[in-house]
Design an enzyme around this catalytic site. Structure first.
Site, PDB file in Angstrom:
ATOM      1  N   ASP A  22       0.785  -1.246   0.000  1.00  0.00           N
ATOM      2  CA  ASP A  22       0.000   0.000   0.000  1.00  0.00           C
ATOM      3  C   ASP A  22       0.819   1.300   0.000  1.00  0.00           C
ATOM      4  OD1 ASP A  22      -1.513  -2.142   0.889  1.00  0.00           O
ATOM      5  OD2 ASP A  22      -2.236  -1.154   2.699  1.00  0.00           O
ATOM      6  N   GLU A 198     -10.601  -2.401   4.322  1.00  0.00           N
ATOM      7  CA  GLU A 198      -9.268  -1.891   4.642  1.00  0.00           C
ATOM      8  C   GLU A 198      -9.095  -0.501   4.033  1.00  0.00           C
ATOM      9  OE1 GLU A 198      -6.520  -5.860   5.113  1.00  0.00           O
ATOM     10  OE2 GLU A 198      -6.733  -5.132   3.078  1.00  0.00           O
TER      11      GLU A 198
HETATM   12  C1  FRU Z   1      -3.906  -3.645   2.828  1.00  0.00           C
HETATM   13  C2  FRU Z   1      -3.249  -4.038   4.128  1.00  0.00           C
HETATM   14  C3  FRU Z   1      -3.621  -3.065   5.226  1.00  0.00           C
HETATM   15  C4  FRU Z   1      -2.477  -3.207   6.180  1.00  0.00           C
HETATM   16  C5  FRU Z   1      -1.313  -3.400   5.260  1.00  0.00           C
HETATM   17  C6  FRU Z   1      -0.247  -4.306   5.817  1.00  0.00           C
HETATM   18  O1  FRU Z   1      -3.238  -4.082   1.697  1.00  0.00           O
HETATM   19  O2  FRU Z   1      -3.607  -5.356   4.464  1.00  0.00           O
HETATM   20  O3  FRU Z   1      -4.897  -3.312   5.796  1.00  0.00           O
HETATM   21  O4  FRU Z   1      -2.322  -2.070   6.984  1.00  0.00           O
HETATM   22  O5  FRU Z   1      -1.832  -3.973   4.068  1.00  0.00           O
HETATM   23  O6  FRU Z   1       0.872  -4.307   4.984  1.00  0.00           O
END
Ligand code: FRU
Length: 491
Positions: A22, A198
């Protein structure tokens, strides 16, 4: 990092090496430098050991890799996704003598809990100190993450959206100092649930052609997207400082492909400018197993930076309109121009474009509203392997646009869906197709960005030939085509 490999995008951001997911903490500083942080595993090409990697740019294409910005304190901690703000008025008290203090708001993940923490930077976002009073929000949950903070001027408050991931709930919290947070409301069980919510984002977006701003709440879901794995949905609506209300109950998906997840809007876009968005151009169903060349040792790229507006012209109501941010700093030479393609074909060998990256557009006008016929197709082919990436548009009826990455040979995986399509594209007598191909990423924008998709692909030989052809068009329909080579931002 080595940016020369055959699969390495040349105008998209990818990490110097190792695994990225992300985008995090995106903000613009007072000098106009864009800061991009990202979920980063600095020791492997799969997820884990999460840090905040960092890069900066003046134009959103030429990036300078920076030192890792936020580190976990112990091997069992992960610095998960979050956001950053510039605390110009020192509301936090961290910045008594400066107006360019940066506060990062992120999730600390441990096997026991996910809590929201903050860290502050007195050097403009390059190095961070964790707040001694962390966590700033703790609810004794292992599924509570991804805080995204904005400033809400009418109430003079910071506003955080954060996900209670497995309760399909976005919590809205407010604060006057970024340290103490008050729970204000929940936005629950809306749209597509998937298996988790998310990376929520709340942002104001201008309506096309007016000065009106509307709030949009974006929520990423994973797994359980309609096409599998992860995708991003959005809710146009209003926000009164404590509660977000969606315009309707519809689920709107930001992308008709599979490679658009966990996107964020930059904090601090100047007033009056549309917000700029960058997503992770991958999908948790296959992100950790896609090919990476022997030279490369990296995985995942970000989407193009995108400028966003809203339109209310299709039958489904509000659409997020998304277009590439000003590409002029990476334009090279125009390599094809045909203002009267007619029912013909443009064939182009672009093997001389060193980056392998190309922008193309086709503008179609004079489309009749009844008895509409015809197609507009494009094919990118590899002259060495014969692999191809193809797409096209049917002009008649409720006709969809389609995209096919199934004739690319380098990655065989049951979750790597071959074909995508979209419909409900309005015509108004004209249609525009725009696309950027960049070694292993293709992004397409339809009708000025009312529909868009990202498709990663992993060819065994570089794609270097383009054919654009129109057929069976009604008399009077005009097609003009322009193609530009793009310059590598990494060379
Ligand atoms: C989304 C996620 C988020 C988390 C991050 C961990 O892709 O799962 O919810 O904060 O990636 O790398």
């Amino acid at each position: 990092g080595n940016y020369t490999g055959a699969l390495r995008p040349q105008i998209h951001f990818s990490p110097p090496e190792h695994f990225m997911n992300d985008p995090n903490g995106m903000f613009i500083d007072a000098e106009g430098t864009y800061h991009l942080y990202y979920q980063y595993n600095p020791t492997d090409i799969v997820a884990g050991n999460q840090h905040w990697g960092h890069a900066t740019s003046k134009d959103l294409y030429h990036w300078e890799n920076q030192q890792i910005a936020i580190f976990p304190d112990t091997p069992e901690e992960g610095i998960f996704s979050g956001s950053a703000v510039v605390d110009v008025n020192n509301t936090s008290g961290f910045f008594p003598n400066q107006t360019n203090g940066v506060v990062a708001i992120y999730t600390l993940n441990t096997p026991q809990e996910e809590t929201q923490e903050i860290a502050y930077s007195t050097d403009g976002g390059y190095t961070f100190t964790k707040y001694s009073g962390n966590p700033v929000i703790s609810i004794n949950s292992t599924q509570f993450r991804d805080p995204k903070v904005i400033w809400h001027a009418p109430t003079s408050k910071w506003v955080m959206v954060v996900s209670y991931a497995q309760e399909f709930t976005i919590g809205i919290f407010t604060s006057s100092n970024l340290k103490q947070w008050t729970h204000a409301s929940n936005f629950t069980n809306q749209g597509l649930l998937g298996l988790q919510y998310e990376c929520p984002n709340m942002v104001t977006i201008p309506m096309n052609g007016t000065n009106e701003l509307m709030y949009v709440l974006m929520i990423s879901i994973n797994p359980g997207a309609p096409q599998g794995g992860s995708i991003t949905q959005y809710f146009p609506g209003s926000f009164n400082g404590t509660h977000f209300t969606a315009v309707d109950n519809a689920a709107r998906i930001a992308d008709f492909g599979k490679d658009n997840y966990a996107g964020q809007f930059f904090y601090g876009t100047p007033d009056g400018q549309p917000p700029i968005f960058i997503a992770w151009a991958s999908n948790w169903e296959y992100s950790q197993v896609v090919p990476t060349g022997p030279l490369e040792n990296w995985r995942s790229a970000m989407s193009l930076p995108r400028v966003n507006t809203l339109a209310n012209i299709t039958r489904t109501g509000y659409d997020l309109v998304s277009l590439p941010y000003d590409l002029s700093t990476v334009y090279d030479t125009q390599i094809a121009k045909n203002s009267s393609l007619g029912n013909g074909t443009l064939l182009l060998d672009y093997s001389t474009v060193a980056s392998g990256a190309v922008y193309f557009e086709a503008n179609v006008t004079g489309i009749p509203t009844i008895n509409t016929t015809g197609t507009l197709n494009f094919t990118f082919t590899s002259s060495t392997t014969g692999e191809s990436l193809r797409g096209g548009f049917f002009f008649g009826g409720d006709t969809p646009f389609w995209l096919d990455r199934g004739k690319i040979g380098g990655f065989d995986n049951p979750f790597f869906t071959d074909k995508f399509s979209t419909n409900n594209i309005i015509s108004n007598g004209k249609f525009q197709l725009q696309g950027v191909i960049d070694r292993s990423i293709f992004e397409v924008f339809l009708d000025g960005g009312i529909r868009s998709a990202i498709a990663t692909f992993f060819p065994e030989g570089p794609l270097d030939q383009l054919a654009i052809s129109a057929g069976d068009l009604n008399p009077g329909v005009k097609v003009s085509v322009n193609v530009w080579g793009l310059k590598s931002a990494w060379a």
